[in-house]
Design an enzyme around this catalytic site. Structure first.
Site, PDB file in Angstrom:
ATOM      1  N   PHE A  81      41.483  42.902  43.313  1.00 12.22           N
ATOM      2  CA  PHE A  81      41.914  41.953  44.358  1.00 12.22           C
ATOM      3  C   PHE A  81      43.445  41.393  43.818  1.00 12.22           C
ATOM      4  O   PHE A  81      44.102  40.753  44.610  1.00 12.22           O
ATOM      5  CB  PHE A  81      41.012  40.746  44.579  1.00 12.22           C
ATOM      6  CG  PHE A  81      39.769  41.321  45.024  1.00 12.22           C
ATOM      7  CD1 PHE A  81      39.669  41.409  46.466  1.00 12.22           C
ATOM      8  CD2 PHE A  81      38.582  41.427  44.261  1.00 12.22           C
ATOM      9  CE1 PHE A  81      38.463  41.809  46.977  1.00 12.22           C
ATOM     10  CE2 PHE A  81      37.769  41.988  44.873  1.00 12.22           C
ATOM     11  CZ  PHE A  81      37.248  42.156  46.115  1.00 12.22           C
ATOM     12  N   SER A  93      45.598  46.749  53.021  1.00  8.76           N
ATOM     13  CA  SER A  93      45.847  45.977  54.269  1.00  8.76           C
ATOM     14  C   SER A  93      46.349  46.544  55.407  1.00  8.76           C
ATOM     15  O   SER A  93      46.835  47.781  55.392  1.00  8.76           O
ATOM     16  CB  SER A  93      47.083  44.990  53.764  1.00  8.76           C
ATOM     17  OG  SER A  93      47.571  44.200  54.905  1.00  8.76           O
ATOM     18  N   TYR A 102      55.892  42.915  50.232  1.00 11.80           N
ATOM     19  CA  TYR A 102      54.530  42.853  50.221  1.00 11.80           C
ATOM     20  C   TYR A 102      53.750  44.265  50.861  1.00 11.80           C
ATOM     21  O   TYR A 102      53.067  44.812  50.264  1.00 11.80           O
ATOM     22  CB  TYR A 102      54.032  41.518  50.865  1.00 11.80           C
ATOM     23  CG  TYR A 102      52.586  41.802  50.951  1.00 11.80           C
ATOM     24  CD1 TYR A 102      51.787  41.519  49.710  1.00 11.80           C
ATOM     25  CD2 TYR A 102      51.992  42.002  52.396  1.00 11.80           C
ATOM     26  CE1 TYR A 102      50.487  41.399  49.843  1.00 11.80           C
ATOM     27  CE2 TYR A 102      50.380  41.955  52.172  1.00 11.80           C
ATOM     28  CZ  TYR A 102      49.825  41.724  51.160  1.00 11.80           C
ATOM     29  OH  TYR A 102      48.473  41.905  51.186  1.00 11.80           O
ATOM     30  N   LYS A 159      51.921  47.458  49.046  1.00 11.55           N
ATOM     31  CA  LYS A 159      50.261  48.002  49.184  1.00 11.55           C
ATOM     32  C   LYS A 159      50.332  49.411  49.509  1.00 11.55           C
ATOM     33  O   LYS A 159      49.614  50.260  48.853  1.00 11.55           O
ATOM     34  CB  LYS A 159      49.856  47.145  50.336  1.00 11.55           C
ATOM     35  CG  LYS A 159      49.445  45.847  50.298  1.00 11.55           C
ATOM     36  CD  LYS A 159      48.177  45.537  49.150  1.00 11.55           C
ATOM     37  CE  LYS A 159      47.891  44.379  49.099  1.00 11.55           C
ATOM     38  NZ  LYS A 159      47.004  43.895  47.651  1.00 11.55           N
ATOM     39  N   ASP A 204      41.775  36.718  35.885  1.00 11.53           N
ATOM     40  CA  ASP A 204      42.761  36.280  36.976  1.00 11.53           C
ATOM     41  C   ASP A 204      43.714  35.468  36.056  1.00 11.53           C
ATOM     42  O   ASP A 204      43.516  34.723  35.059  1.00 11.53           O
ATOM     43  CB  ASP A 204      42.179  35.175  37.927  1.00 11.53           C
ATOM     44  CG  ASP A 204      42.914  35.020  39.183  1.00 11.53           C
ATOM     45  OD1 ASP A 204      42.644  35.365  40.203  1.00 11.53           O
ATOM     46  OD2 ASP A 204      44.171  34.358  39.017  1.00 11.53           O
TER      47      ASP A 204
HETATM   48  P1  NAD Z   1      44.395  35.033  46.637  1.00  8.59           P
HETATM   49  O1  NAD Z   1      45.934  34.645  46.136  1.00  8.59           O
HETATM   50  O2  NAD Z   1      43.580  34.054  46.787  1.00  8.59           O
HETATM   51  O3  NAD Z   1      43.980  35.938  45.315  1.00  8.59           O
HETATM   52  C1  NAD Z   1      44.630  36.896  44.768  1.00  8.59           C
HETATM   53  C2  NAD Z   1      44.552  36.342  43.069  1.00  8.59           C
HETATM   54  O4  NAD Z   1      45.258  37.008  42.335  1.00  8.59           O
HETATM   55  C3  NAD Z   1      45.048  34.842  42.954  1.00  8.59           C
HETATM   56  O5  NAD Z   1      43.613  34.188  42.169  1.00  8.59           O
HETATM   57  C4  NAD Z   1      45.925  35.186  41.905  1.00  8.59           C
HETATM   58  O6  NAD Z   1      45.909  34.055  40.837  1.00  8.59           O
HETATM   59  C5  NAD Z   1      45.446  36.539  41.179  1.00  8.59           C
HETATM   60  N1  NAD Z   1      46.707  37.114  40.584  1.00  8.59           N
HETATM   61  C6  NAD Z   1      47.961  37.329  41.235  1.00  8.59           C
HETATM   62  N2  NAD Z   1      48.641  38.211  40.522  1.00  8.59           N
HETATM   63  C7  NAD Z   1      47.865  38.402  39.032  1.00  8.59           C
HETATM   64  C8  NAD Z   1      48.313  38.993  38.082  1.00  8.59           C
HETATM   65  N3  NAD Z   1      49.256  39.663  37.652  1.00  8.59           N
HETATM   66  N4  NAD Z   1      47.200  38.924  37.002  1.00  8.59           N
HETATM   67  C9  NAD Z   1      46.148  38.211  37.204  1.00  8.59           C
HETATM   68  N5  NAD Z   1      45.875  37.805  38.341  1.00  8.59           N
HETATM   69  C10 NAD Z   1      46.630  37.603  39.364  1.00  8.59           C
HETATM   70  O7  NAD Z   1      44.445  36.173  47.807  1.00  8.59           O
HETATM   71  P2  NAD Z   1      43.339  36.772  48.696  1.00  8.59           P
HETATM   72  O8  NAD Z   1      43.675  36.468  50.142  1.00  8.59           O
HETATM   73  O9  NAD Z   1      42.004  36.614  47.779  1.00  8.59           O
HETATM   74  O10 NAD Z   1      43.805  38.477  48.578  1.00  8.59           O
HETATM   75  C11 NAD Z   1      43.042  39.202  47.529  1.00  8.59           C
HETATM   76  C12 NAD Z   1      43.682  40.614  47.812  1.00  8.59           C
HETATM   77  O11 NAD Z   1      43.697  41.128  49.142  1.00  8.59           O
HETATM   78  C13 NAD Z   1      45.283  40.725  47.281  1.00  8.59           C
HETATM   79  O12 NAD Z   1      45.607  41.804  46.725  1.00  8.59           O
HETATM   80  C14 NAD Z   1      46.033  40.646  48.839  1.00  8.59           C
HETATM   81  O13 NAD Z   1      47.073  41.190  48.995  1.00  8.59           O
HETATM   82  C15 NAD Z   1      44.800  41.296  49.564  1.00  8.59           C
HETATM   83  N6  NAD Z   1      44.759  41.241  51.003  1.00  8.59           N
HETATM   84  C16 NAD Z   1      44.673  39.735  51.471  1.00  8.59           C
HETATM   85  C17 NAD Z   1      44.687  39.633  52.885  1.00  8.59           C
HETATM   86  C18 NAD Z   1      44.322  38.162  53.272  1.00  8.59           C
HETATM   87  O14 NAD Z   1      44.891  38.138  54.579  1.00  8.59           O
HETATM   88  N7  NAD Z   1      44.166  37.506  52.815  1.00  8.59           N
HETATM   89  C19 NAD Z   1      44.912  40.967  53.775  1.00  8.59           C
HETATM   90  C20 NAD Z   1      45.066  41.839  53.306  1.00  8.59           C
HETATM   91  C21 NAD Z   1      44.831  42.262  52.039  1.00  8.59           C
HETATM   92  N1  UFG Z   2      50.632  32.590  63.670  1.00 10.89           N
HETATM   93  C1  UFG Z   2      51.113  31.492  64.403  1.00 10.89           C
HETATM   94  N2  UFG Z   2      51.398  30.128  63.718  1.00 10.89           N
HETATM   95  C2  UFG Z   2      51.088  30.021  62.471  1.00 10.89           C
HETATM   96  C3  UFG Z   2      50.640  31.177  61.667  1.00 10.89           C
HETATM   97  C4  UFG Z   2      50.225  32.354  62.336  1.00 10.89           C
HETATM   98  O1  UFG Z   2      51.062  31.686  65.398  1.00 10.89           O
HETATM   99  O2  UFG Z   2      51.448  29.299  61.834  1.00 10.89           O
HETATM  100  C5  UFG Z   2      50.169  33.793  64.106  1.00 10.89           C
HETATM  101  C6  UFG Z   2      51.004  35.006  63.950  1.00 10.89           C
HETATM  102  O3  UFG Z   2      52.040  35.008  64.588  1.00 10.89           O
HETATM  103  C7  UFG Z   2      50.137  36.033  64.169  1.00 10.89           C
HETATM  104  C8  UFG Z   2      48.600  35.350  64.012  1.00 10.89           C
HETATM  105  O4  UFG Z   2      48.920  34.071  64.144  1.00 10.89           O
HETATM  106  O5  UFG Z   2      50.166  36.431  65.586  1.00 10.89           O
HETATM  107  C9  UFG Z   2      48.181  35.929  62.729  1.00 10.89           C
HETATM  108  O6  UFG Z   2      49.060  35.569  61.727  1.00 10.89           O
HETATM  109  P1  UFG Z   2      48.640  35.402  59.920  1.00 10.89           P
HETATM  110  O7  UFG Z   2      49.747  35.108  59.258  1.00 10.89           O
HETATM  111  O8  UFG Z   2      47.291  34.472  59.841  1.00 10.89           O
HETATM  112  O9  UFG Z   2      48.371  37.035  59.752  1.00 10.89           O
HETATM  113  P2  UFG Z   2      49.150  38.481  59.683  1.00 10.89           P
HETATM  114  O10 UFG Z   2      48.385  38.991  60.777  1.00 10.89           O
HETATM  115  O11 UFG Z   2      50.522  38.146  59.937  1.00 10.89           O
HETATM  116  O12 UFG Z   2      49.021  38.761  58.506  1.00 10.89           O
HETATM  117  C10 UFG Z   2      47.944  38.886  57.563  1.00 10.89           C
HETATM  118  C11 UFG Z   2      47.844  38.863  56.339  1.00 10.89           C
HETATM  119  C12 UFG Z   2      48.778  39.982  55.751  1.00 10.89           C
HETATM  120  C13 UFG Z   2      48.107  41.214  56.010  1.00 10.89           C
HETATM  121  C14 UFG Z   2      47.937  41.359  57.478  1.00 10.89           C
HETATM  122  C15 UFG Z   2      47.064  42.526  57.782  1.00 10.89           C
HETATM  123  O13 UFG Z   2      48.720  37.644  55.837  1.00 10.89           O
HETATM  124  O14 UFG Z   2      48.717  39.903  54.273  1.00 10.89           O
HETATM  125  O15 UFG Z   2      47.388  40.284  57.947  1.00 10.89           O
HETATM  126  O16 UFG Z   2      46.915  42.823  59.154  1.00 10.89           O
HETATM  127  F1  UFG Z   2      48.839  42.411  55.697  1.00 10.89           F
END
Ligand code: NAD
Ligand code: UFG
Length: 357
Positions: free
Chosen positions: A79, A123, A148, A152, A31
């Site tokens: 990730f 995602s 973003y 993906k 990371d």
């Molecule tokens: P996160 O930010 O906690 O973890 C991502 C990690 O990647 C971080 O620790 C960051 O420091 C590291 N990173 C970023 N760019 C880098 C680089 N160039 N080199 C090395 N390290 C790097 O996010 P997360 O929620 O754990 O998400 C993990 C993965 O899952 C991401 O690819 C994210 O897009 C995907 N994802 C997350 C969600 C969500 O809602 N959390 C939903 C769908 C997909």
């Molecule tokens: N929401 C609020 N208030 C807030 C934050 C969110 O009302 O402060 C609502 C949003 O409008 C939505 C729901 O809560 O209806 C969930 O919102 P999130 O931001 O938690 O999640 P999203 O569904 O927008 O997006 C997440 C991740 C994206 C991913 C997606 C996949 O952030 O990276 O899920 O479904 F692509």
């Protein structure tokens, strides 16, 4: 197996590292710490009693990736990436460079090192605004509303092309719905920097007194209570889905097409013999108001809310049909919404400032 986990100190990566270790695998973490703390993996080591070698490096540093990969790595769980939807709209180049450039450098390093098994964090955002719910893997990918999401979608295509070009590669594209919650120990969890973008971290910070009230982004959607509906999935279930996908790839016999799943469902899922697509969700959607109520019940704290305008790019409803993962991976989510909120709160209460001590 010995896994290279990129983004290992992040929210989902740290939970995946823990589940991999619990399943008997070895983990090496990478990371650049741009959005996470080194402390998370220290806690994973303490929880499991296992060492997790860590390399602080950027995945765009191909030489550094190649060095790590040559240390007997069998597969990569990828990730690492930038994930803030709003920020991606303001800084598209940074997002494309980091997410796509990073994945290209990583896969090139994998190719050079002869490591050709990859599990990628995709995602549900790739479906855009789907014509119908629940969303199965046959649902055409749509038009994500931000860079973003496009990063993906483009990475999926790159990995699909790579698998098609060379049958030695095996790839899993895992489309997450909404990961929430934390490990039951409360030792690791989600620790967003600055103002949380996502619902559950925001609710948690209101409950713990760091923020005043939750803004509900729109209550005029065509949903039962007017607020957005999402498929929240416990991060531990999500992490276990990765372990199953890894084992599936390791057991797949790409030389023997007779053993491949030829069902119309698998074929339609943009899958091929060596590139698989699985939704990781629960199959149930909950509204923002339902999520708030579940959190209040789990925490015993009230969460003040105010209705605000819709957030640009949000869709009304998004939840998975997770049948394919159940059929092919033998995986399904085991935690319900109450458990997700209980564990989110447990983590937040024990770590009100996240990993910062
Ligand atoms: P996160 O930010 O906690 O973890 C991502 C990690 O990647 C971080 O620790 C960051 O420091 C590291 N990173 C970023 N760019 C880098 C680089 N160039 N080199 C090395 N390290 C790097 O996010 P997360 O929620 O754990 O998400 C993990 C993965 O899952 C991401 O690819 C994210 O897009 C995907 N994802 C997350 C969600 C969500 O809602 N959390 C939903 C769908 C997909
Ligand atoms: N929401 C609020 N208030 C807030 C934050 C969110 O009302 O402060 C609502 C949003 O409008 C939505 C729901 O809560 O209806 C969930 O919102 P999130 O931001 O938690 O999640 P999203 O569904 O927008 O997006 C997440 C991740 C994206 C991913 C997606 C996949 O952030 O990276 O899920 O479904 F692509």
């Amino acid at each position: 197996m010995k896994l290279l986990v990129t983004g290992a100190t992040g929210y989902i990566g740290s939970h995946a590292a823990l589940e991999l270790l619990d399943a008997g695998h070895e983990v090496v973490g990478v990371d650049n710490l741009s959005n996470s703390s080194r402390e998370s993996l220290r806690r994973v080591e303490a929880l499991t009693g296992r060492d997790v070698p860590f390399v602080q490096a950027d995945i765009r540093d191909r030489a550094a990736m190649e060095d790590v990969l040559r240390e007997g790595i069998d597969a990569v769980m990828h990730f690492a990436g930038l994930k803030a939807v709003g920020e991606s709209t303001e800084q598209p180049l940074a997002y494309y460079e980091n997410n796509i450039g990073g994945t290209l450098a990583l896969t090139q390093a994998m190719e050079a090192a002869g490591v050709r098994r990859m599990i990628f964090s995709s995602s549900a955002t790739v479906y855009g605004d789907p014509a119908r719910v629940p969303i199965d893997e046959n649902t055409p990918t749509g038009r994500p509303s931000n860079p973003y999401g496009y990063s993906k979608l483009m990475i999926e295509q790159i990995l699909r092309d790579l698998a098609a070009a060379d049958s030695r590669w095996s790839v899993a594209l895992l489309r997450y719905f909404n990961p929430v919650g934390a490990h039951a120990s409360g030792q690791i969890g989600e620790d967003p920097q600055g103002i949380p973008n996502n619902l559950v971290p925001y609710i948690s910070q209101v409950a713990v007194g760091r923020r005043e009230a939750l803004s509900i982004f729109g209550d005029d959607y065509p949903t039962p209570d007017g607020t957005g509906v999402r498929d929240y999935i416990h991060v531990v279930d999500l992490a276990r889905g990765h372990v199953r996908a890894l084992e599936f790839l390791a057991n797949a016999v790409s030389e023997r097409p007779d053993q491949l799943d030829q069902s119309p469902q698998a074929a339609g899922a943009q899958a091929s013999a060596n590139c698989h697509v699985w939704n990781l969700g629960t199959g149930r959607g909950y509204s923002v108001r339902e999520a708030v109520a579940a959190f209040e019940k789990a925490s015993g704290r009230s969460v003040p809310v105010q209705v605000a305008p819709r957030r640009p790019g949000d869709i009304a409803e998004c939840y998975a049909d997770p049948t394919l993962a159940r059929q092919q991976l033998g995986w399904q989510a085991g935690h319900d919404l109450d458990a997700m909120m209980r564990d989110a709160w447990h983590w937040q209460r024990q770590n009100p400032q996240g990993y910062e001590v």
